[in-house]
Design a protein around this motif. Structure first.
Motif, PDB file in Angstrom:
ATOM      1  N   GLY A  29       0.816  -1.211   0.000  1.00 52.28           N
ATOM      2  CA  GLY A  29       0.000   0.000   0.000  1.00 52.28           C
ATOM      3  C   GLY A  29       0.845   1.254   0.000  1.00 52.28           C
ATOM      4  N   MET A  30       1.924   1.219   0.785  1.00 54.08           N
ATOM      5  CA  MET A  30       2.814   2.392   0.819  1.00 54.08           C
ATOM      6  C   MET A  30       3.497   2.587  -0.529  1.00 54.08           C
ATOM      7  SD  MET A  30       4.455   2.485   4.649  1.00 54.08           S
ATOM      8  CE  MET A  30       5.073   0.830   4.664  1.00 54.08           C
ATOM      9  N   ALA A  31       3.908   1.490  -1.173  1.00 58.84           N
ATOM     10  CA  ALA A  31       4.548   1.606  -2.481  1.00 58.84           C
ATOM     11  C   ALA A  31       3.571   2.124  -3.526  1.00 58.84           C
ATOM     12  CB  ALA A  31       5.114   0.256  -2.901  1.00 58.84           C
ATOM     13  N   LEU A  32       2.315   1.691  -3.448  1.00 59.94           N
ATOM     14  CA  LEU A  32       1.300   2.202  -4.366  1.00 59.94           C
ATOM     15  C   LEU A  32       1.064   3.691  -4.136  1.00 59.94           C
ATOM     16  CD1 LEU A  32      -0.719   1.547  -6.607  1.00 59.94           C
ATOM     17  CD2 LEU A  32      -2.368   0.942  -4.840  1.00 59.94           C
ATOM     18  N   GLY A  33       1.044   4.112  -2.880  1.00 61.94           N
ATOM     19  CA  GLY A  33       0.906   5.525  -2.559  1.00 61.94           C
ATOM     20  C   GLY A  33       2.081   6.350  -3.068  1.00 61.94           C
ATOM     21  N   VAL A  34       3.293   5.815  -2.914  1.00 60.63           N
ATOM     22  CA  VAL A  34       4.483   6.501  -3.420  1.00 60.63           C
ATOM     23  C   VAL A  34       4.401   6.633  -4.935  1.00 60.63           C
ATOM     24  CG1 VAL A  34       6.994   6.236  -3.748  1.00 60.63           C
ATOM     25  CG2 VAL A  34       5.981   5.926  -1.489  1.00 60.63           C
ATOM     26  N   ALA A  35       3.925   5.578  -5.610  1.00 60.85           N
ATOM     27  CA  ALA A  35       3.787   5.642  -7.068  1.00 60.85           C
ATOM     28  C   ALA A  35       2.779   6.714  -7.465  1.00 60.85           C
ATOM     29  CB  ALA A  35       3.364   4.286  -7.614  1.00 60.85           C
ATOM     30  N   LEU A  36       1.678   6.817  -6.739  1.00 58.90           N
ATOM     31  CA  LEU A  36       0.687   7.853  -7.043  1.00 58.90           C
ATOM     32  C   LEU A  36       1.254   9.253  -6.815  1.00 58.90           C
ATOM     33  CD1 LEU A  36      -2.587   6.292  -5.611  1.00 58.90           C
ATOM     34  CD2 LEU A  36      -2.146   6.928  -7.976  1.00 58.90           C
ATOM     35  N   VAL A  37       1.973   9.453  -5.725  1.00 64.51           N
ATOM     36  CA  VAL A  37       2.585  10.759  -5.449  1.00 64.51           C
ATOM     37  C   VAL A  37       3.607  11.090  -6.532  1.00 64.51           C
ATOM     38  CG1 VAL A  37       4.099  12.008  -3.855  1.00 64.51           C
ATOM     39  CG2 VAL A  37       2.152  10.720  -2.983  1.00 64.51           C
ATOM     40  N   GLY A  38       4.408  10.105  -6.921  1.00 64.05           N
ATOM     41  CA  GLY A  38       5.390  10.329  -7.978  1.00 64.05           C
ATOM     42  C   GLY A  38       4.733  10.691  -9.296  1.00 64.05           C
ATOM     43  N   ALA A  39       3.612  10.033  -9.617  1.00 63.61           N
ATOM     44  CA  ALA A  39       2.901  10.347 -10.855  1.00 63.61           C
ATOM     45  C   ALA A  39       2.316  11.754 -10.811  1.00 63.61           C
ATOM     46  CB  ALA A  39       1.806   9.316 -11.098  1.00 63.61           C
ATOM     47  N   VAL A  40       1.786  12.144  -9.671  1.00 63.35           N
ATOM     48  CA  VAL A  40       1.218  13.495  -9.540  1.00 63.35           C
ATOM     49  C   VAL A  40       2.322  14.538  -9.687  1.00 63.35           C
ATOM     50  CG1 VAL A  40       0.138  15.094  -7.919  1.00 63.35           C
ATOM     51  CG2 VAL A  40      -0.790  12.797  -8.193  1.00 63.35           C
ATOM     52  N   LEU A  41       3.461  14.311  -9.031  1.00 61.73           N
ATOM     53  CA  LEU A  41       4.569  15.262  -9.135  1.00 61.73           C
ATOM     54  C   LEU A  41       5.090  15.343 -10.561  1.00 61.73           C
ATOM     55  CD1 LEU A  41       6.509  14.538  -5.829  1.00 61.73           C
ATOM     56  CD2 LEU A  41       5.229  16.598  -6.414  1.00 61.73           C
ATOM     57  N   ALA A  42       5.202  14.197 -11.222  1.00 63.10           N
ATOM     58  CA  ALA A  42       5.670  14.202 -12.605  1.00 63.10           C
ATOM     59  C   ALA A  42       4.673  14.916 -13.506  1.00 63.10           C
ATOM     60  CB  ALA A  42       5.899  12.777 -13.083  1.00 63.10           C
ATOM     61  N   ALA A  43       3.383  14.760 -13.236  1.00 62.86           N
ATOM     62  CA  ALA A  43       2.358  15.410 -14.053  1.00 62.86           C
ATOM     63  C   ALA A  43       2.332  16.917 -13.819  1.00 62.86           C
ATOM     64  CB  ALA A  43       0.995  14.808 -13.749  1.00 62.86           C
ATOM     65  N   LYS A  44       2.707  17.367 -12.636  1.00 62.01           N
ATOM     66  CA  LYS A  44       2.699  18.805 -12.321  1.00 62.01           C
ATOM     67  C   LYS A  44       3.966  19.504 -12.792  1.00 62.01           C
ATOM     68  CE  LYS A  44      -0.527  19.122  -8.556  1.00 62.01           C
ATOM     69  NZ  LYS A  44      -0.777  19.751  -7.282  1.00 62.01           N
ATOM     70  N   GLY A  45       4.821  18.781 -13.511  1.00 64.15           N
ATOM     71  CA  GLY A  45       6.019  19.416 -14.043  1.00 64.15           C
ATOM     72  C   GLY A  45       7.237  19.289 -13.162  1.00 64.15           C
ATOM     73  N   LYS A  46       7.243  18.348 -12.226  1.00 61.79           N
ATOM     74  CA  LYS A  46       8.403  18.135 -11.358  1.00 61.79           C
ATOM     75  C   LYS A  46       8.913  16.692 -11.534  1.00 61.79           C
ATOM     76  CE  LYS A  46       6.709  21.461  -8.086  1.00 61.79           C
ATOM     77  NZ  LYS A  46       6.256  21.759  -6.755  1.00 61.79           N
ATOM     78  N   PRO A  47       9.388  16.361 -12.745  1.00 61.15           N
ATOM     79  CA  PRO A  47       9.813  14.985 -12.995  1.00 61.15           C
ATOM     80  C   PRO A  47      11.071  14.595 -12.232  1.00 61.15           C
ATOM     81  CG  PRO A  47      10.331  16.359 -14.890  1.00 61.15           C
ATOM     82  CD  PRO A  47       9.538  17.206 -13.929  1.00 61.15           C
ATOM     83  N   VAL A  48      11.862  15.558 -11.816  1.00 61.34           N
ATOM     84  CA  VAL A  48      13.082  15.253 -11.066  1.00 61.34           C
ATOM     85  C   VAL A  48      12.725  14.625  -9.722  1.00 61.34           C
ATOM     86  CG1 VAL A  48      15.150  16.264 -10.012  1.00 61.34           C
ATOM     87  CG2 VAL A  48      14.344  17.099 -12.229  1.00 61.34           C
ATOM     88  N   ILE A  49      11.623  15.043  -9.141  1.00 60.35           N
ATOM     89  CA  ILE A  49      11.184  14.483  -7.863  1.00 60.35           C
ATOM     90  C   ILE A  49      10.283  13.271  -8.089  1.00 60.35           C
ATOM     91  CG2 ILE A  49       9.937  14.956  -5.723  1.00 60.35           C
ATOM     92  CD1 ILE A  49      10.660  17.925  -6.144  1.00 60.35           C
ATOM     93  N   GLY A  50       9.400  13.340  -9.082  1.00 60.40           N
ATOM     94  CA  GLY A  50       8.416  12.287  -9.306  1.00 60.40           C
ATOM     95  C   GLY A  50       8.983  11.025  -9.912  1.00 60.40           C
ATOM     96  N   ALA A  51       9.944  11.148 -10.830  1.00 60.44           N
ATOM     97  CA  ALA A  51      10.489   9.969 -11.510  1.00 60.44           C
ATOM     98  C   ALA A  51      11.168   8.991 -10.552  1.00 60.44           C
ATOM     99  CB  ALA A  51      11.438  10.404 -12.623  1.00 60.44           C
ATOM    100  N   PRO A  52      12.004   9.455  -9.629  1.00 61.32           N
ATOM    101  CA  PRO A  52      12.605   8.484  -8.694  1.00 61.32           C
ATOM    102  C   PRO A  52      11.563   7.748  -7.842  1.00 61.32           C
ATOM    103  CG  PRO A  52      13.814  10.541  -8.614  1.00 61.32           C
ATOM    104  CD  PRO A  52      12.596  10.781  -9.447  1.00 61.32           C
ATOM    105  N   LEU A  53      10.488   8.448  -7.486  1.00 63.47           N
ATOM    106  CA  LEU A  53       9.444   7.782  -6.712  1.00 63.47           C
ATOM    107  C   LEU A  53       8.774   6.681  -7.540  1.00 63.47           C
ATOM    108  CD1 LEU A  53       7.806  10.870  -4.953  1.00 63.47           C
ATOM    109  CD2 LEU A  53       9.359   9.190  -3.957  1.00 63.47           C
ATOM    110  N   LEU A  54       8.471   6.987  -8.794  1.00 61.10           N
ATOM    111  CA  LEU A  54       7.866   5.983  -9.668  1.00 61.10           C
ATOM    112  C   LEU A  54       8.801   4.804  -9.902  1.00 61.10           C
ATOM    113  CD1 LEU A  54       6.075   8.183 -12.341  1.00 61.10           C
ATOM    114  CD2 LEU A  54       5.005   6.544 -10.814  1.00 61.10           C
ATOM    115  N   ILE A  55      10.064   5.095 -10.152  1.00 60.93           N
ATOM    116  CA  ILE A  55      11.041   4.026 -10.395  1.00 60.93           C
ATOM    117  C   ILE A  55      11.225   3.171  -9.148  1.00 60.93           C
ATOM    118  CG2 ILE A  55      13.480   3.579 -10.881  1.00 60.93           C
ATOM    119  CD1 ILE A  55      13.385   6.083 -12.707  1.00 60.93           C
ATOM    120  N   GLY A  56      11.279   3.815  -7.982  1.00 59.90           N
ATOM    121  CA  GLY A  56      11.418   3.059  -6.729  1.00 59.90           C
ATOM    122  C   GLY A  56      10.229   2.136  -6.485  1.00 59.90           C
ATOM    123  N   ALA A  57       9.029   2.637  -6.746  1.00 64.22           N
ATOM    124  CA  ALA A  57       7.839   1.793  -6.570  1.00 64.22           C
ATOM    125  C   ALA A  57       7.842   0.643  -7.561  1.00 64.22           C
ATOM    126  CB  ALA A  57       6.573   2.636  -6.726  1.00 64.22           C
ATOM    127  N   ALA A  58       8.237   0.911  -8.808  1.00 65.10           N
ATOM    128  CA  ALA A  58       8.291  -0.159  -9.814  1.00 65.10           C
ATOM    129  C   ALA A  58       9.306  -1.228  -9.419  1.00 65.10           C
ATOM    130  CB  ALA A  58       8.632   0.429 -11.175  1.00 65.10           C
TER     131      ALA A  58
END
Length: 146
Positions: A29-58
């Protein structure tokens, strides 16, 4: 919001709908939440912060998949099923009320007649219905063997 965020949210809703999240642990559940936060950050134009979160969850989910596959491979094979004992067959015949020379049709007819009166929908118990079904299965299996 971004397409990626909507896609991850859709996958989460699908997992909830199909019941696959019932077996989810707190870490999942925490990893799924991290993936969602990473996707939101990447969508808002902050891929430097969001991409590592998505990659870590994957990577977390990939590692979990490998653990589950290894655990399935380690499981022992099922023990062979022992043949039914003579007293089990005798009890099954007594429960259904059939004779030694009863054929498959007679066994099915006796089962149908008995289950109609003790079915849980008719006020009987599930345990008795299960015993009657098991007796029928045992006698039919025994009847089919040479």
């Amino acid at each position: 919001m971004g397409v990626l965020t909507l896609l991850i949210a859709a996958v989460a809703i699908w997992l909830i709908w199909t019941g696959k999240l019932q077996r989810m642990t707190a870490k999942d559940g925490m990893a799924l939440g991290v993936a969602l936060v990473g996707a939101v950050l990447a969508a808002k134009g902050k891929p430097v912060i969001g991409a590592p979160l998505l990659i870590g969850a994957a990577l977390f989910f990939a590692k979990q998949g490998n653990r589950k596959a290894k655990a399935k491979a380690r499981k022992r094979p099922a023990a062979p099923v022992a043949p039914p004992l003579a007293d089990d067959v005798a009890r099954a015949r007594a429960l259904l009320g059939v004779t030694l020379d009863a054929d498959a049709n007679a066994i099915r007819a006796a089962h149908r007649r008995l289950i109609a009166s003790v079915h849980p929908d008719k006020g009987g118990t599930e345990a008795l219905a299960a015993q009657i079904n098991a007796a029928r299965d045992l006698l039919l299996d025994e009847h089919m063997q040479p």
